[in-house]
Scaffold this motif. Structure first.
Motif, PDB file in Angstrom:
ATOM      1  N   PRO A  17       0.800  -1.230   0.000  1.00  0.00           N
ATOM      2  CA  PRO A  17       0.000   0.000   0.000  1.00  0.00           C
ATOM      3  C   PRO A  17       0.833   1.280   0.000  1.00  0.00           C
ATOM      4  CG  PRO A  17      -0.194  -1.155   2.097  1.00  0.00           C
ATOM      5  CD  PRO A  17       0.590  -2.042   1.181  1.00  0.00           C
ATOM      6  N   LYS A  18       2.097   1.201   0.361  1.00  0.00           N
ATOM      7  CA  LYS A  18       2.936   2.408   0.379  1.00  0.00           C
ATOM      8  C   LYS A  18       3.543   2.726  -0.976  1.00  0.00           C
ATOM      9  CE  LYS A  18       4.048   2.203   5.216  1.00  0.00           C
ATOM     10  NZ  LYS A  18       5.073   2.163   6.241  1.00  0.00           N
ATOM     11  N   GLY A  19       3.566   1.763  -1.904  1.00  0.00           N
ATOM     12  CA  GLY A  19       4.244   2.035  -3.160  1.00  0.00           C
ATOM     13  C   GLY A  19       3.528   1.579  -4.417  1.00  0.00           C
ATOM     14  N   ASP A  20       2.357   1.008  -4.283  1.00  0.00           N
ATOM     15  CA  ASP A  20       1.664   0.486  -5.462  1.00  0.00           C
ATOM     16  C   ASP A  20       0.697   1.531  -6.012  1.00  0.00           C
ATOM     17  OD1 ASP A  20      -0.187  -0.959  -7.193  1.00  0.00           O
ATOM     18  OD2 ASP A  20       0.852  -2.727  -6.463  1.00  0.00           O
ATOM     19  N   THR A  21       0.975   2.024  -7.205  1.00  0.00           N
ATOM     20  CA  THR A  21       0.132   3.068  -7.798  1.00  0.00           C
ATOM     21  C   THR A  21      -1.263   2.561  -8.148  1.00  0.00           C
ATOM     22  OG1 THR A  21       1.059   2.628  -9.987  1.00  0.00           O
ATOM     23  CG2 THR A  21       2.076   4.380  -8.689  1.00  0.00           C
ATOM     24  N   THR A  22      -1.412   1.243  -8.338  1.00  0.00           N
ATOM     25  CA  THR A  22      -2.741   0.700  -8.608  1.00  0.00           C
ATOM     26  C   THR A  22      -3.681   1.049  -7.464  1.00  0.00           C
ATOM     27  OG1 THR A  22      -1.806  -1.132  -9.873  1.00  0.00           O
ATOM     28  CG2 THR A  22      -4.042  -1.418  -9.063  1.00  0.00           C
ATOM     29  N   LEU A  23      -3.196   0.912  -6.239  1.00  0.00           N
ATOM     30  CA  LEU A  23      -4.044   1.227  -5.087  1.00  0.00           C
ATOM     31  C   LEU A  23      -4.378   2.704  -5.014  1.00  0.00           C
ATOM     32  CD1 LEU A  23      -2.453  -1.032  -2.338  1.00  0.00           C
ATOM     33  CD2 LEU A  23      -4.571  -1.396  -3.615  1.00  0.00           C
TER      34      LEU A  23
END
Length: 64
Positions: A17-23
């Motif tokens: 959740p800190k680095g995934d742009t999809t989220l």
């Protein structure tokens, strides 16, 4: 006008959740009132040129 948005991605539990742009993109779409669905490529059925089936989930997304 809300849209139904399907996102191809890995299972939500495996995402960072800190680095995934999809989220981040999904959270923004959800904040704007759109309905979200996700699917994994292995769940697609294709009949050229159309997708005929995709098992999907509807995650609650948070960018925090």
């Amino acid at each position: 006008m809300p849209l139904s948005v399907a996102i191809q991605m890995d299972p939500p539990a495996t995402l960072n959740p800190k680095g995934d742009t999809t989220l981040l993109l999904a959270a923004e779409a959800q904040a704007r009132g759109h309905r979200l669905y996700y699917y994994h490529p292995s769940t697609l059925s294709l009949r050229h040129p159309d997708v005929t089936h995709a098992r999907h989930g509807a995650p609650a997304v948070s960018a925090h």
